[in-house]
Design a protein around this motif. Structure first.
Motif, PDB file in Angstrom:
ATOM      1  N   ASP A 238       0.840  -1.186   0.000  1.00 46.02           N
ATOM      2  CA  ASP A 238       0.000   0.000   0.000  1.00 46.02           C
ATOM      3  C   ASP A 238       0.879   1.241   0.000  1.00 46.02           C
ATOM      4  O   ASP A 238       2.022   1.203   0.425  1.00 46.02           O
ATOM      5  N   ALA A 239       0.276   2.353  -0.397  1.00 42.82           N
ATOM      6  CA  ALA A 239       1.034   3.600  -0.464  1.00 42.82           C
ATOM      7  C   ALA A 239       1.598   3.985   0.901  1.00 42.82           C
ATOM      8  O   ALA A 239       2.676   4.551   1.001  1.00 42.82           O
TER       9      ALA A 239
ATOM     10  N   GLN B 292       9.194   6.485  -2.128  1.00 42.06           N
ATOM     11  CA  GLN B 292       8.889   6.625  -3.550  1.00 42.06           C
ATOM     12  C   GLN B 292       9.838   7.606  -4.226  1.00 42.06           C
ATOM     13  O   GLN B 292      10.251   7.396  -5.372  1.00 42.06           O
TER      14      GLN B 292
ATOM     15  N   ASP C 274      -2.546   9.741 -14.450  1.00 46.86           N
ATOM     16  CA  ASP C 274      -1.772  10.388 -13.380  1.00 46.86           C
ATOM     17  C   ASP C 274      -0.969   9.387 -12.560  1.00 46.86           C
ATOM     18  O   ASP C 274      -0.894   9.485 -11.337  1.00 46.86           O
ATOM     19  N   ARG C 275      -0.374   8.408 -13.219  1.00 47.99           N
ATOM     20  CA  ARG C 275       0.371   7.375 -12.493  1.00 47.99           C
ATOM     21  C   ARG C 275       1.455   7.966 -11.599  1.00 47.99           C
ATOM     22  O   ARG C 275       1.575   7.648 -10.433  1.00 47.99           O
TER      23      ARG C 275
ATOM     24  N   LEU D 216       1.827  10.942 -10.516  1.00 48.01           N
ATOM     25  CA  LEU D 216       1.285  11.784  -9.450  1.00 48.01           C
ATOM     26  C   LEU D 216       0.892  10.930  -8.249  1.00 48.01           C
ATOM     27  O   LEU D 216       1.270  11.208  -7.106  1.00 48.01           O
ATOM     28  N   HIS D 217       0.190   9.844  -8.499  1.00 48.74           N
ATOM     29  CA  HIS D 217      -0.239   8.989  -7.394  1.00 48.74           C
ATOM     30  C   HIS D 217       0.939   8.318  -6.718  1.00 48.74           C
ATOM     31  O   HIS D 217       0.909   8.025  -5.530  1.00 48.74           O
ATOM     32  N   TRP D 218       1.927   8.030  -7.500  1.00 49.52           N
ATOM     33  CA  TRP D 218       3.129   7.353  -6.979  1.00 49.52           C
ATOM     34  C   TRP D 218       3.870   8.252  -5.996  1.00 49.52           C
ATOM     35  O   TRP D 218       4.230   7.843  -4.897  1.00 49.52           O
TER      36      TRP D 218
ATOM     37  N   GLU E 187       2.812  11.290  -4.697  1.00 49.35           N
ATOM     38  CA  GLU E 187       2.022  12.166  -3.853  1.00 49.35           C
ATOM     39  C   GLU E 187       2.177  11.906  -2.356  1.00 49.35           C
ATOM     40  O   GLU E 187       2.272  12.854  -1.574  1.00 49.35           O
TER      41      GLU E 187
ATOM     42  N   HIS F  83       0.500  17.074  -2.894  1.00 44.90           N
ATOM     43  CA  HIS F  83       0.141  17.714  -4.154  1.00 44.90           C
ATOM     44  C   HIS F  83      -1.071  18.598  -3.947  1.00 44.90           C
ATOM     45  O   HIS F  83      -1.953  18.316  -3.149  1.00 44.90           O
TER      46      HIS F  83
END
Lengths: 648, 552
Positions: free
Chosen positions: A56-57, A85, A503-504, A506-508, A510, A515
């Protein structure tokens, strides 16, 4: 998994140690040792990346504590690595592009006797850069920072027999020292302010700290970033750094070194977010540099120097984006990655052209090369399209986002910054088209003339292989050089689209950088349209000047601006007049004070002590009677003084 | 002897019917006095050896006896210290004449070790070339023969050597052992004379440059006698003041805890003028021995003229003994007078530090240079003495221990550098020594750096301890002057190093003699102690701190 992180750094470090200490018996296989270890680091990076994607992020941050480095009461420094990341992105860029450049160098440096050492330095460069992006505190980051400085010094001056290379290396080192000073002061300020310099505690304490201190720290960090990333006013070393072998230029410009400043600013985002004045300074530096670099790039006839100007300009975009705060961090890094692909491709392409042209670098002596080196032409061309922001290629996505973000800053600032970024896009299109046209199209200006002055020809040892003064026979480079170029071209074409769709990227990123969407006065479509117009204008002017008309093989005098741009907009003249002269005057006056006042006092004291000694010595006349008198006198004084003390 | 004992000798003899039964048998603690007794006994054996042992064997017999005696005496000191006589069992022995306590034992140990190292340099016989097939040492063939006379030539040809130096050395050491532990003024004076007289003689015994040596001895003797006269006069005045020569009694009279006035001394007892003048005169005699300005004039002449082994021994051991006696006098007898003597001693210390350092700058003879250096060091040690604290005592003890080894080592190196005329002591001849004999020059450099007080040598640790004690004792200005003089002094020490290593060697320069293991041991021990005390001084600082309490 986190135990693998140290191996990322250890692999190239081991390579550097083995190659630099191994001696001549490794000469034959040195290049492969270096390449394999760089590749190994990349493989480890990919494994870690795959692992990270599976989480998970929130659980993607890995910490590896190795040992306590400096345990002195409250001054605690650990050797701890942090893989999140942001650093993952850098790890993949550094090791991936770095490995390709290693591979390319195997072909490029084939005829250099000191090849083993070259690969040792390259590995050292990678190790230092990885240490820089993996460190979990500023002090360890500083170690990597200095390591990068050292490795760049060694590589820029690799052909140390050339005085110009030695000077360029020294210049890069000295200018970088100014930036390093900024970083060390920033670390000291952090320690006095927060009592620590580990990332986590520093960022969590930002909220409790006054803005003044944060601004000071931010400005010092900016100074550091200016040094490493060649931003105005510390940009002057970048052009001269072209004295190094071309793969080194590729490495410095695409994967390591100049990206360090952007990394530092984005990593310290928490500090900058709380210090708007420092942020404004960052955007100003970025905007000024992106125009400065672009203008310089327009006037250079040396293909590598034109590309160097371009790098300066593109890094300016990234710094500008990083200065915009959470609106821009992600795009700064995204542009950094896509730039890593296409700029590495362009430099390797330039190296390939030079390889086939007896190491000629003057574009006025190129022309029509597309027939002779098709692979180079195609890969370079794709890189060209990417950098000018041709729709669909990677530069289009990343640069467009930055321009949008600049407008989104809002207010007058937003208009100025956005305008500068748009203007930069036009100039970029102009100078890159110029490079493309002068190199691969037009007349074959290299016919019927010996290339390069003998002095310059002796510089790159590869020239000896080809024969020095013969007319060049342009030819395609070997596979070991073209394969990396092809791989990078693929990245240049598809990278941007891959990152942007859905927006790959960006999500990676963020979770690390945060953001926010700004309030852009212009719609995204308007900005994209404006960018396209600028692009067309730039390409059109360049085509009119260099595509329709023959290119003179001796540079015309040019306008005042052109002449200034050829001299890097007088940066060295400025430095010379202000810093060198000023420094000389300061030293001279200090020396004068030292000679007259300080030495006068010191020597005068010494002389008077010596004179006193000579006079006192005469009391020792050798007669026992005098000695007895002295004793008697002494005793009398002793007794009298004792009695006097009682009386007082 | 206590005050009452002295007194009763006079009064009871006149009145008692049976005086024999009234005199108590003295109680002597032989065990606690054994270090001194061993050395004195060995000295007497040495005299007997001179009388009865054949000339050929005397040298070996003397060296053997002396070495055994010094080692045994040192072992006795260690045994006493281990038995707690330095701390818990410290007391006053021999009817009040001798104090057996920490400072005594520490200083006696230091003196015995310096004596042993000194003995090594005395016994060195390989430096001078053999004359007429006989090995010769640094001492005159026959002291009684007139320099340059036929009798001297005959003595040289016969291969005579003055083996009397060994018993003389032992007598001097015995006196020095008593000097810092003397607990009454008469014992103090006797010890002073016992160690001074052999030294006067030893100074006159140089094999080469005999006239200079004899001149030095005469000067030393005259001025020493002059100083002794002051001391003796001071003792008389103090007796008049306190009615006793015992340290403890005088101290009690000074601080007012003894008030009963002896009727025979009713006119003088308790008269502060006698106390001040007498105290000052005794202190002056001790300052003469340590070589403090303005009582230093003998030092350069005597150091230069005396045979170098004697100079080394004298510079080290005399200073140790004299400072020990000075400490005891000021801390045990006159602490009540502290506010009177401290300002005066301040002045003496300042003048000594600065004067020694400044005059040394223009010296051209290495032995004179070291003499002035020793004067400056006397000033530094005085700074510690003035601290009047336990730290002051222990820092002075440490400094003396460190300094004595450096000094003997340095003078031992001086004996090695020779040319046709014997030792080449003129500084110009030392130019470029480092090129020709790097090891000897390096060793000498270590000693010079220790003199200068450079860190990682014992000199630094000692100086630091002394200045620290002085600063904490409220003598900060003294410390400032001390540091300034150290800076001045560093100039001439470093200058010698520069001369040795960075100057061109002279073509007629001296050669470095290869010594026997004896001198090598002396120098090696000096270097070892210098470095050990410099790198890891803490154990020895603790030892000195433990030994820093006087018994009263």
């Amino acid at each position: 998994m986190e135990n693998l992180i140290a191996l990322l750094v250890a692999a190239p470090l081991l390579g550097a140690a083995v190659l630099l200490c191994g001696g001549r018996r490794l000469d034959a296989v040195g290049q492969w040792i270096g390449t394999v270890l760089a590749g190994a680091s990349f493989v480890i990076g990919v494994v870690l990346f795959a692992d990270m994607l599976g989480k998970d992020a929130e659980h993607r941050i890995l910490i590896q504590h190795l040992w306590t480095w400096i345990p002195v009461e409250s001054f605690q420094a650990d050797v701890t690595f942090r893989l999140d990341q942001l650093s993952m992105t850098f790890v993949l860029l550094i090791t991936g592009v770095g490995s390709l450049i290693h591979l390319y160098s195997v072909g490029y440096m084939e005829h250099d006797e000191r090849r083993r050492r070259f690969f040792g330095y390259l590995n050292l460069f990678l190790a230092a850069m990885l240490l820089l992006v993996l460190a979990d505190n500023y002090l360890l980051l500083y170690v990597g920072w200095e390591g990068v400085g050292l490795a760049s010094y060694l590589l820029i001056g690799f052909w140390q027999h050339k005085p110009s290379a030695a000077t360029a290396a020294k210049k890069a080192f000295l200018v970088n020292r100014v930036g390093d000073m900024g970083l060390s002061i920033a670390i000291m300020l952090m320690f006095t302010t927060f009592g620590t310099f580990a990332f986590g505690p520093v960022f969590s304490h930002v909220g409790e700290t006054g803005e003044g201190k944060l601004t000071a720290i931010g400005l010092m960090l900016l100074l550091a970033a200016c040094g490493k990333s060649a931003q105005v006013p510390l940009q002057s070393w970048l052009g001269d750094a072209m004295e190094g072998p071309t793969p080194v230029s590729a490495l410095i410009h695409a994967a390591t070194m100049v990206t360090a400043g952007v990394y530092l600013i984005v990593r310290s985002g928490a500090i900058f977010n709380a210090a708007p004045d420092a942020q404004l300074a960052v955007t100003v530096v970025g905007a000024v540099t992106l125009l400065f670099g672009a203008i310089v790039g327009c006037a250079k006839d040396d293909i590598k120097k034109a590309l160097a100007g371009s790098t300066m300009s593109q890094i300016g975009y990234m710094v500008l984006a990083a200065g915009l705060g959470p609106i821009g961090y992600v795009f700064a890094i995204m542009h950094l990655v896509t730039h890593g692909f296409f700029k590495a491709g362009l430099f390797l392409g330039a190296g390939s052209v030079m390889h086939g042209m007896n190491d000629e670098v003057d574009m006025r002596k190129y022309g029509g090369l597309r027939k002779y080196m098709p692979v180079t032409f195609i890969t370079f061309g794709l890189g060209y399209l990417a950098i000018i922001g041709f729709p669909g290629l990677s530069g289009f996505f990343s640069k467009d986002k930055i321009i949008e973000a600049a407008f989104a800053k809002g207010g007058t600032e937003g208009w100025i910054l956005g305008g500068a970024a748009l203007l930069g896009a036009a100039i970029t299109a102009f100078y890159m088209t110029r490079v493309m046209l002068m190199t691969f199209f037009g007349e074959e200006r290299w016919r019927n003339q010996p290339t390069r002055s003998p002095e310059a020809a002796s510089a790159e040892p590869a020239a000896e292989h080809h024969g020095e003064h013969a007319e060049p026979h342009p030819h395609e480079s070997p596979k070991v050089m073209t394969i990396p170029m092809i791989v990078l071209a693929v990245g240049s074409v598809f990278g941007g689209a891959f990152f942007s769709i859905g927006d790959r990227f960006l999500h990676w990123l963020e979770p690390i950088t945060g953001h926010s969407e700004g309030n852009s006065p212009l719609s995204a479509a308007t900005v994209t349209g404006g960018t396209m117009v600028c692009l067309l204008i730039g390409v059109g002017i360049a085509y009119a000047m260099y595509g329709r008309r023959p290119v003179p093989s001796v540079a015309p005098r040019g306008s005042l601006l052109t002449r200034a741009a050829r001299r890097d907009l007088l940066q060295d003249d400025f430095n010379h007049v202000v810093l060198v002269r000023g420094g000389e005057h300061l030293t001279r006056s200090l020396v004068y004070v030292d000679h007259t006042l300080v030495d006068g006092v010191v020597n005068g004291t010494a002389a008077s002590v010596g004179g006193l000694s000579g006079r006192m010595r005469k009391l020792q006349n050798g007669f026992a009677r005098s000695y007895a008198v002295s004793m008697f006198g002494g005793a009398a004084i002793l007794v009298a003084a004792t009695l006097l003390m009682r009386a007082v | 002897m206590s005050a009452s004992a002295v007194h009763s000798l006079w009064t009871t003899a006149a009145t008692a019917a049976d005086p024999i039964s009234k005199i108590p048998a003295p109680k002597i603690e032989y065990g606690q006095l054994s270090p001194t007794l061993i050395v004195v006994g060995a000295a007497i054996v040495g005299v007997l050896i001179e009388a009865f042992v054949p000339r050929k064997s005397r040298y070996y017999a003397q060296v053997f006896v002396s070495a055994v005696a010094l080692v045994a005496a040192f072992a006795a000191v260690v045994a006493l210290a281990a038995g707690g006589y330095g701390t818990t069992k410290a007391h006053i022995a021999a009817m009040g004449a001798i104090a057996v306590d920490g400072p005594s034992l520490f200083l006696q140990g230091t003196i015995l070790l310096s004596g042993l190292v000194g003995l090594f340099t005395f016994a060195e016989r390989r430096l001078d070339p053999e004359t007429h097939g006989n090995r010769v040492d640094s001492f005159a063939a026959q002291a009684a023969s007139v320099p340059g006379s036929d009798s001297e030539k005959a003595a040289v040809k016969a291969g005579f050597t003055t083996t009397e130096v060994f018993p003389l050395l032992l007598f001097a050491i015995a006196g020095m052992l008593v000097f810092p532990s003397a607990n009454d003024l008469l014992t103090l004076f006797v010890a002073l004379e016992v160690f001074s007289l052999p030294l006067y003689l030893l100074c006159a015994l140089a094999r080469r440059k005999r006239l200079m040596s004899q001149e030095a001895a005469v000067k030393y003797f005259l001025l020493g006698a002059f100083a002794s006269a002051f001391t003796l006069f001071g003792i008389a005045l103090l007796y008049g003041y306190a009615g006793s020569v015992s340290y403890a009694t005088i101290a009690h009279v000074v601080d007012g805890s003894v008030t009963n006035v002896d009727p025979a001394l009713a006119n003088t007892m308790g008269n502060d003028a006698l106390l001040l003048v007498g105290g000052a005169m005794i202190v002056m005699g001790l300052l003469f021995k340590v070589g403090a300005i303005p009582f230093h004039m003998w030092t350069p002449d005597v150091y230069q003229g005396a045979p170098t082994p004697v100079t080394g021994f004298m510079a080290a051991a005399t200073k140790v003994a004299a400072f020990g006696a000075l400490l005891r006098l000021l801390y045990v007898v006159l602490p009540g007078l502290r506010w009177d003597w401290r300002p005066v001693m301040w002045a003496v210390a300042i003048v000594t530090m600065l004067g020694g350092a400044i005059v040394a700058i223009t010296q051209t003879d290495i032995k004179r240079l070291l003499a002035y250096s020793s004067i400056a060091h006397a000033g530094f040690i005085l700074a510690g003495v003035i601290a009047t604290s336990k730290d002051g005592v222990s820092s002075v003890l440490f400094y003396l221990g460190a300094y004595s080894f450096v000094t003997i080592g340095a003078f031992a190196v001086v004996t090695l550098v020779r040319d046709a005329g014997g030792e080449a002591t003129h500084l110009s001849k030392w130019a470029g020594l480092g090129r020709r004999s790097p090891l000897v020059a390096a060793v000498f450099a270590v000693f010079l750096l220790a003199f200068a007080g450079i860190p990682l040598t014992s000199g630094f640790a000692g100086k630091f301890a002394v200045f620290k004690a002085a600063a904490e004792g409220g003598a900060a200005p003294l410390v400032v002057v001390g540091v300034i003089s150290s800076a001045v002094a560093a100039f001439f020490y470093i200058r010698v190093i520069v001369l040795m290593f960075f100057s061109e060697p002279r073509p007629d320069g001296p050669t470095v003699a290869v010594p026997s293991p004896l001198t090598m041991a002396a120098i090696g021990l000096g270097v070892a102690v210098t470095l050990v005390l410099g790198v890891a001084p803490q154990y020895f600082l603790d030892l000195a701190a433990q030994a820093g309490v006087f018994v009263r």
